[in-house]
Motif scaffolding. Structure first.
Motif, PDB file in Angstrom:
ATOM      1  N   ALA A 134       0.863  -1.179   0.000  1.00 56.67           N
ATOM      2  CA  ALA A 134       0.000   0.000   0.000  1.00 56.67           C
ATOM      3  C   ALA A 134       0.898   1.227   0.000  1.00 56.67           C
ATOM      4  N   PHE A 135       0.301   2.386  -0.234  1.00 56.55           N
ATOM      5  CA  PHE A 135       1.063   3.631  -0.299  1.00 56.55           C
ATOM      6  C   PHE A 135       0.427   4.692   0.595  1.00 56.55           C
ATOM      7  N   ILE A 136       1.271   5.507   1.190  1.00 57.55           N
ATOM      8  CA  ILE A 136       0.833   6.714   1.897  1.00 57.55           C
ATOM      9  C   ILE A 136       1.458   7.882   1.160  1.00 57.55           C
ATOM     10  N   VAL A 137       0.642   8.857   0.798  1.00 56.97           N
ATOM     11  CA  VAL A 137       1.144  10.048   0.117  1.00 56.97           C
ATOM     12  C   VAL A 137       1.001  11.232   1.065  1.00 56.97           C
ATOM     13  N   LEU A 138       2.128  11.827   1.417  1.00 61.65           N
ATOM     14  CA  LEU A 138       2.147  13.047   2.220  1.00 61.65           C
ATOM     15  C   LEU A 138       2.423  14.190   1.256  1.00 61.65           C
ATOM     16  N   ASP A 139       1.373  14.903   0.885  1.00 66.02           N
ATOM     17  CA  ASP A 139       1.519  15.979  -0.094  1.00 66.02           C
ATOM     18  C   ASP A 139       1.560  17.333   0.597  1.00 66.02           C
ATOM     19  N   GLU A 140       1.595  18.392  -0.207  1.00 67.31           N
ATOM     20  CA  GLU A 140       1.726  19.742   0.354  1.00 67.31           C
ATOM     21  C   GLU A 140       0.534  20.130   1.222  1.00 67.31           C
ATOM     22  N   GLU A 141      -0.601  19.432   1.094  1.00 68.77           N
ATOM     23  CA  GLU A 141      -1.756  19.710   1.950  1.00 68.77           C
ATOM     24  C   GLU A 141      -1.502  19.217   3.382  1.00 68.77           C
ATOM     25  N   LYS A 142      -0.683  18.170   3.526  1.00 67.37           N
ATOM     26  CA  LYS A 142      -0.443  17.564   4.834  1.00 67.37           C
ATOM     27  C   LYS A 142       0.921  17.906   5.415  1.00 67.37           C
ATOM     28  N   MET A 143       1.871  18.275   4.548  1.00 59.58           N
ATOM     29  CA  MET A 143       3.255  18.375   5.003  1.00 59.58           C
ATOM     30  C   MET A 143       4.007  19.440   4.206  1.00 59.58           C
ATOM     31  N   SER A 144       4.695  20.317   4.905  1.00 59.15           N
ATOM     32  CA  SER A 144       5.555  21.305   4.272  1.00 59.15           C
ATOM     33  C   SER A 144       6.780  20.614   3.676  1.00 59.15           C
ATOM     34  N   PRO A 145       7.314  21.138   2.564  1.00 58.87           N
ATOM     35  CA  PRO A 145       8.538  20.561   2.005  1.00 58.87           C
ATOM     36  C   PRO A 145       9.728  20.670   2.953  1.00 58.87           C
ATOM     37  N   GLY A 146       9.671  21.572   3.930  1.00 57.32           N
ATOM     38  CA  GLY A 146      10.776  21.742   4.875  1.00 57.32           C
ATOM     39  C   GLY A 146      10.790  20.737   6.012  1.00 57.32           C
ATOM     40  N   VAL A 147       9.742  19.908   6.134  1.00 56.05           N
ATOM     41  CA  VAL A 147       9.691  18.916   7.208  1.00 56.05           C
ATOM     42  C   VAL A 147      10.495  17.691   6.784  1.00 56.05           C
ATOM     43  N   LEU A 148      11.430  17.295   7.647  1.00 55.75           N
ATOM     44  CA  LEU A 148      12.341  16.182   7.358  1.00 55.75           C
ATOM     45  C   LEU A 148      12.072  15.004   8.280  1.00 55.75           C
ATOM     46  N   ILE A 149      12.512  13.841   7.845  1.00 59.28           N
ATOM     47  CA  ILE A 149      12.410  12.622   8.654  1.00 59.28           C
ATOM     48  C   ILE A 149      13.632  12.528   9.566  1.00 59.28           C
ATOM     49  N   GLU A 150      13.397  12.292  10.836  1.00 59.09           N
ATOM     50  CA  GLU A 150      14.480  11.925  11.745  1.00 59.09           C
ATOM     51  C   GLU A 150      14.524  10.418  11.890  1.00 59.09           C
ATOM     52  N   GLN A 151      13.334   9.791  11.961  1.00 59.42           N
ATOM     53  CA  GLN A 151      13.276   8.355  12.159  1.00 59.42           C
ATOM     54  C   GLN A 151      11.897   7.848  11.759  1.00 59.42           C
ATOM     55  N   VAL A 152      11.834   6.628  11.218  1.00 63.36           N
ATOM     56  CA  VAL A 152      10.574   5.954  10.917  1.00 63.36           C
ATOM     57  C   VAL A 152      10.591   4.628  11.655  1.00 63.36           C
ATOM     58  N   THR A 153       9.516   4.332  12.390  1.00 66.49           N
ATOM     59  CA  THR A 153       9.449   3.115  13.197  1.00 66.49           C
ATOM     60  C   THR A 153       8.261   2.262  12.775  1.00 66.49           C
TER      61      THR A 153
END
Length: 188
Positions: A101-120
């Motif tokens: 499956a896919f999750i899409v985090l687009d500009e409506e949900k997330m600013s381009p400046g938000v970065l990943i520190e960790q995914v669990t």
């Protein structure tokens, strides 16, 4: 989700006099027409920015307050593939013996400046996460190395089939329960 220094658009439509506010303060807010749009820059500093709208009517006794929050990382957020009938449909990958499956985090949900520190991986089952050509296999509770990548974009979530399992039973097992936790940060 936006970072300090990002611009966001506020929009409103009411039937009364409007006063816009923010905490921490955003310069230039105040009295406005009953309907409108305004682009503002988020202030620096830790924590969320809470925007408020106060509506009152001249010939009425009713006064209404409401607020909306713009979260500023760093913080943890859980994202779930809600269900196969919703926006996150599962595909059967016969050769790989997995469902995806896919999750899409687009500009409506997330600013381009938000970065990943960790995914669990918050699931009992093994999960293969992928984004922008990077793929990581994670056991339950294990974190992946996507550090510094933009959170915005298309994430693939692949669940390998267990011994004797088929795609239909795997989808039934994970449908509505596939969760990843994103630890987010802003560019420094």
């Amino acid at each position: 989700m936006a970072c300090p220094g990002d611009t966001i658009t506020l929009s409103w439509r009411t039937n009364g006099n409007v006063t816009l506010s923010a905490e921490p303060e955003v310069p230039g807010l105040g009295k406005r027409d009953a309907s409108g749009r305004e682009t503002v820059t988020l202030p620096g500093g830790p924590g969320p920015t809470v925007f408020g709208i106060h509506v009152s009517r001249f010939f009425g006794l009713k006064k209404t307050d409401t607020s909306g929050e713009v979260l500023s990382p760093p913080l943890a957020r859980e994202y779930a593939v809600v269900d196969a009938e919703g926006e996150a449909d599962f595909s059967c990958l016969d050769q790989e013996r997995a469902v995806e499956a896919f999750i899409v985090l687009d500009e409506e949900k997330m600013s381009p400046g938000v970065l990943i520190e960790q995914v669990t991986n918050m699931n009992v089952r093994r999960l293969v996460l992928g984004k922008d050509g990077v793929s990581k296999t994670l056991e339950e509770g294990e974190a992946a190395g996507f550090e510094g990548m933009p959170a915005q974009g298309r994430w693939s979530l692949r669940v390998p089939l267990e011994e004797g399992e088929n795609c239909e039973t795997a989808v039934d097992d994970v449908d509505g329960r596939l969760i990843i936790k994103l630890q987010l940060a802003c560019r420094r």
